[in-house]
Design a protein around this motif. Structure first.
Motif, PDB file in Angstrom:
ATOM      1  N   GLY A 289       7.303  17.249   9.012  1.00  9.70           N
ATOM      2  CA  GLY A 289       8.158  17.082  10.179  1.00  9.70           C
ATOM      3  C   GLY A 289       7.421  16.632  11.418  1.00  9.70           C
ATOM      4  O   GLY A 289       7.981  15.973  12.287  1.00  9.70           O
ATOM      5  N   ASP A 290       6.133  16.955  11.503  1.00  7.20           N
ATOM      6  CA  ASP A 290       5.402  16.717  12.756  1.00  7.20           C
ATOM      7  C   ASP A 290       4.520  15.481  12.733  1.00  7.20           C
ATOM      8  O   ASP A 290       3.874  15.155  13.733  1.00  7.20           O
ATOM      9  N   TYR A 291       4.471  14.754  11.619  1.00 10.64           N
ATOM     10  CA  TYR A 291       3.542  13.621  11.536  1.00 10.64           C
ATOM     11  C   TYR A 291       4.008  12.444  12.392  1.00 10.64           C
ATOM     12  O   TYR A 291       5.178  12.070  12.397  1.00 10.64           O
ATOM     13  N   VAL A 292       3.066  11.875  13.121  1.00 12.26           N
ATOM     14  CA  VAL A 292       3.277  10.610  13.826  1.00 12.26           C
ATOM     15  C   VAL A 292       2.019   9.779  13.582  1.00 12.26           C
ATOM     16  O   VAL A 292       0.899  10.293  13.675  1.00 12.26           O
ATOM     17  N   SER A 293       2.192   8.508  13.261  1.00  7.91           N
ATOM     18  CA  SER A 293       1.034   7.656  12.980  1.00  7.91           C
ATOM     19  C   SER A 293       0.078   7.645  14.172  1.00  7.91           C
ATOM     20  O   SER A 293       0.490   7.768  15.332  1.00  7.91           O
ATOM     21  N   GLU A 294      -1.209   7.511  13.871  1.00  7.12           N
ATOM     22  CA  GLU A 294      -2.230   7.576  14.921  1.00  7.12           C
ATOM     23  C   GLU A 294      -2.011   6.539  16.002  1.00  7.12           C
ATOM     24  O   GLU A 294      -2.311   6.760  17.168  1.00  7.12           O
ATOM     25  N   LYS A 295      -1.500   5.384  15.609  1.00  8.35           N
ATOM     26  CA  LYS A 295      -1.150   4.378  16.604  1.00  8.35           C
ATOM     27  C   LYS A 295       0.182   3.756  16.190  1.00  8.35           C
ATOM     28  O   LYS A 295       0.545   3.763  15.016  1.00  8.35           O
ATOM     29  N   PRO A 296       0.968   3.252  17.136  1.00  9.44           N
ATOM     30  CA  PRO A 296       2.275   2.674  16.810  1.00  9.44           C
ATOM     31  C   PRO A 296       2.148   1.556  15.779  1.00  9.44           C
ATOM     32  O   PRO A 296       1.294   0.668  15.913  1.00  9.44           O
TER      33      PRO A 296
ATOM     34  N   VAL B 118       0.857  -1.190   0.000  1.00 10.16           N
ATOM     35  CA  VAL B 118       0.000   0.000   0.000  1.00 10.16           C
ATOM     36  C   VAL B 118       0.892   1.239   0.000  1.00 10.16           C
ATOM     37  O   VAL B 118       1.956   1.243   0.622  1.00 10.16           O
ATOM     38  N   PRO B 119       0.494   2.308  -0.706  1.00 10.87           N
ATOM     39  CA  PRO B 119       1.226   3.568  -0.591  1.00 10.87           C
ATOM     40  C   PRO B 119       1.170   4.059   0.856  1.00 10.87           C
ATOM     41  O   PRO B 119       0.159   3.866   1.542  1.00 10.87           O
ATOM     42  N   LEU B 120       2.231   4.710   1.299  1.00  9.54           N
ATOM     43  CA  LEU B 120       2.270   5.134   2.701  1.00  9.54           C
ATOM     44  C   LEU B 120       1.204   6.175   3.005  1.00  9.54           C
ATOM     45  O   LEU B 120       0.623   6.184   4.085  1.00  9.54           O
ATOM     46  N   GLY B 121       0.959   7.104   2.081  1.00  7.92           N
ATOM     47  CA  GLY B 121      -0.052   8.143   2.313  1.00  7.92           C
ATOM     48  C   GLY B 121       0.490   9.289   3.136  1.00  7.92           C
ATOM     49  O   GLY B 121       0.505  10.432   2.709  1.00  7.92           O
ATOM     50  N   ARG B 122       0.957   9.010   4.361  1.00  5.53           N
ATOM     51  CA  ARG B 122       1.569  10.014   5.222  1.00  5.53           C
ATOM     52  C   ARG B 122       2.767   9.394   5.946  1.00  5.53           C
ATOM     53  O   ARG B 122       2.748   8.227   6.309  1.00  5.53           O
ATOM     54  N   THR B 123       3.788  10.199   6.162  1.00  5.09           N
ATOM     55  CA  THR B 123       4.891   9.810   7.039  1.00  5.09           C
ATOM     56  C   THR B 123       5.678  11.064   7.379  1.00  5.09           C
ATOM     57  O   THR B 123       5.249  12.182   7.068  1.00  5.09           O
TER      58      THR B 123
END
Length: 489
Positions: free
Chosen positions: A323-330, A270-275
């Motif tokens: 720079g500030d993105y963190v996945s919603e859950k680990p 799947v494409p990452l979408g966000r990171t």
């Protein structure tokens, strides 16, 4: 919408800076239809700056093959001061480049113009190299002192070729494209990069011109000294920063996906979408650059988001890196790796309790410009995992034996496979990963996990590379694929 002191709209809030990779550049129709025009009206074609790479394979011919090390013009020139093989290679290069022109331009007048441009560049370089070779036949002048300049001059040919052709072709098709040549060809002044870029774009009206910019920029800092063949990403990054772009975009021939679809299967990735930029740095460490870390640093510090898009799927929003993105859950976001890695192991009983051994090894690696992606140490052994050619590794080993005469030095070809994510604080992730590899009878030769918990590296036998990626993707990503949301622009 912001305005300056004279009431003019600040274009810094309007435009994007976009980089087009070499493989994409080789398909002009896809670049034109999917990237430059798309579904835009004529009035919507502008407020964009394009930084272009050389056509696919051209830089390999100019310098050396990136993967095999097969010599190009530069390598032939650097290895032998008296051998004229580089001249013959330069002649072959002219045919290679004009053949590309022949595929691009049907109009004989336009082809003649394109051929004249690139032939003048190549023959100009030939004259410089002949003069330099003659000069260095005298003992007072050393060829080694000029090789970096030669490398930069040759590299610039590739980007000048593709940028000139693209601008010319777009002009023919009614688009007000502008060729922006940063290669320093016949320039009389050597400027710092930022100053050079400011000077270049002062004369550009982004509201009605479409700049096609060379990915190589000659500057006082010497981009290849630090970035070698990653120079176009630094040019791209600094253009975005200096012009205050609202977004930086890289167009590649593939999505930034959860794994290589050629290994795992297109239906499973799947494409990452966000990171975030932290993940991009880990990918760069493996040689799978979304963007060079130093180039990403400028975008990150100036809060310019980076989007990685697939040239051949223009309707897809791609992957947005901030720079500030963190996945919603680990979770693990991507399984990536590198084959053809050499493990250089230095075992020396005298290391025990003696600081400084690692520094001495790093000095040797730096001397031969060998990039290492990981290392491990214990009381008397230090192992570096390097991405380099066998030729360079042999030179490094020889130098290490001189530096550590009592040491036992071993090398082994391995692969590094990494699980990467913006937040991987997942209980039991290491146990599940190792079990998935053990279930496939894959031996883990070394293991690295930092407290920052953005990646876990597994060193495996090179023959197990693809099997390891499939196994880790299967246990760490595929069970959660339904949870990945593609973030809209």
């Amino acid at each position: 919408m912001l305005q300056d002191s004279e009431g003019k709209i600040m274009t810094s809030q309007l435009h994007t800076v976009e980089k087009i990779g070499g493989t994409s550049m080789s398909n002009y129709e896809a670049v034109r239809d999917n990237i430059i025009i798309g579904n835009r009206s004529k009035d919507e074609l502008y407020q964009r700056i394009y930084v272009v790479s050389a056509y696919g394979g051209v830089t390999n011919e100019l310098l050396e093959h990136k993967k095999t090390g097969e010599p190009g013009v530069y390598a032939l020139f650097a290895d032998s001061e008296s051998d004229w093989a580089w001249g013959d290679d330069l002649t072959k290069l002219v045919k290679f480049l004009t053949d590309i022109n022949g595929e691009l331009f049907e109009d004989p007048m336009l082809k003649q113009q394109a051929d004249q441009f690139i032939t003048d560049r190549v023959e100009g370089v030939r004259g410089c190299l002949i003069d330099l070779q003659r000069l260095c036949s005298y003992g007072q002048f050393q060829l080694e002192e000029h090789l970096l300049t030669v490398r930069e001059m040759l590299a610039g040919i590739g980007e000048a070729h593709s940028a000139f052709n693209t601008a010319l072709k777009l002009q023919q098709e009614g688009i007000n494209a502008r060729f922006v040549d940063l290669t320093g060809w016949r320039d009389h002044e050597l400027l710092p990069l930022d100053e050079k870029l400011k000077q270049a774009f002062d004369a550009v009206d982004l509201s009605r011109e479409l700049p096609i910019v060379t990915g190589y920029a000659q500057c006082k800092e010497g981009l290849m000294r630090t970035f070698d063949r990653g120079y176009s990403e630094m040019t791209f990054s600094r253009v975005a920063v200096i012009t205050e772009a609202r977004e930086a975009i890289i167009h590649k021939e593939y999505h930034l996906s959860s794994a290589d679809p050629n290994i795992v299967g297109a239906e499973k990735v799947v494409p990452l979408g966000r990171t975030n930029y932290d993940v991009a740095d880990q990918l760069a460490n493996l040689g799978m650059e979304a963007i060079h870390p130093r180039a990403g640093k400028g975008l990150r510090q100036n809060e310019i988001p980076l989007r990685v898009m697939n040239t051949f799927e223009p309707e897809h929003t791609g992957t947005l890196i901030t720079g500030d993105y963190v996945s919603e859950k680990p979770q693990v976001e991507i399984i990536a790796g590198a084959k053809g890695v050499f493990a250089i192991e230095v075992f020396d009983q005298d290391m025990q309790g003696e600081p400084g051994s690692d520094r001495r090894i790093l000095d040797v690696l730096s001397r031969f410009k060998v990039r290492f992606m990981s290392k491990d140490t214990n009381a008397n052994t230090i192992t570096h995992y390097v991405g380099s050619t066998l030729k360079h590794v042999k030179r490094v080993v020889k130098a290490l034996k001189d530096e550590f005469p009592n040491a036992e030095i071993n090398t082994r070809k391995v692969a590094v496979v990494s699980a990467i994510g913006s937040d991987m604080k997942v209980p039991g992730i290491l146990a599940r990963s190792v079990k998935s590899l053990a279930d496939e009878e894959i031996s883990v030769l070394a293991l690295h996990q930092c407290m920052r918990q953005v990646d876990i590296q597994f060193v495996v036998d090179e023959d197990d590379y693809e099997k390891a990626i499939v196994a880790l993707h299967g246990v760490l990503i595929e069970p959660h694929n339904h949870e990945y949301a593609i973030v809209a622009a």
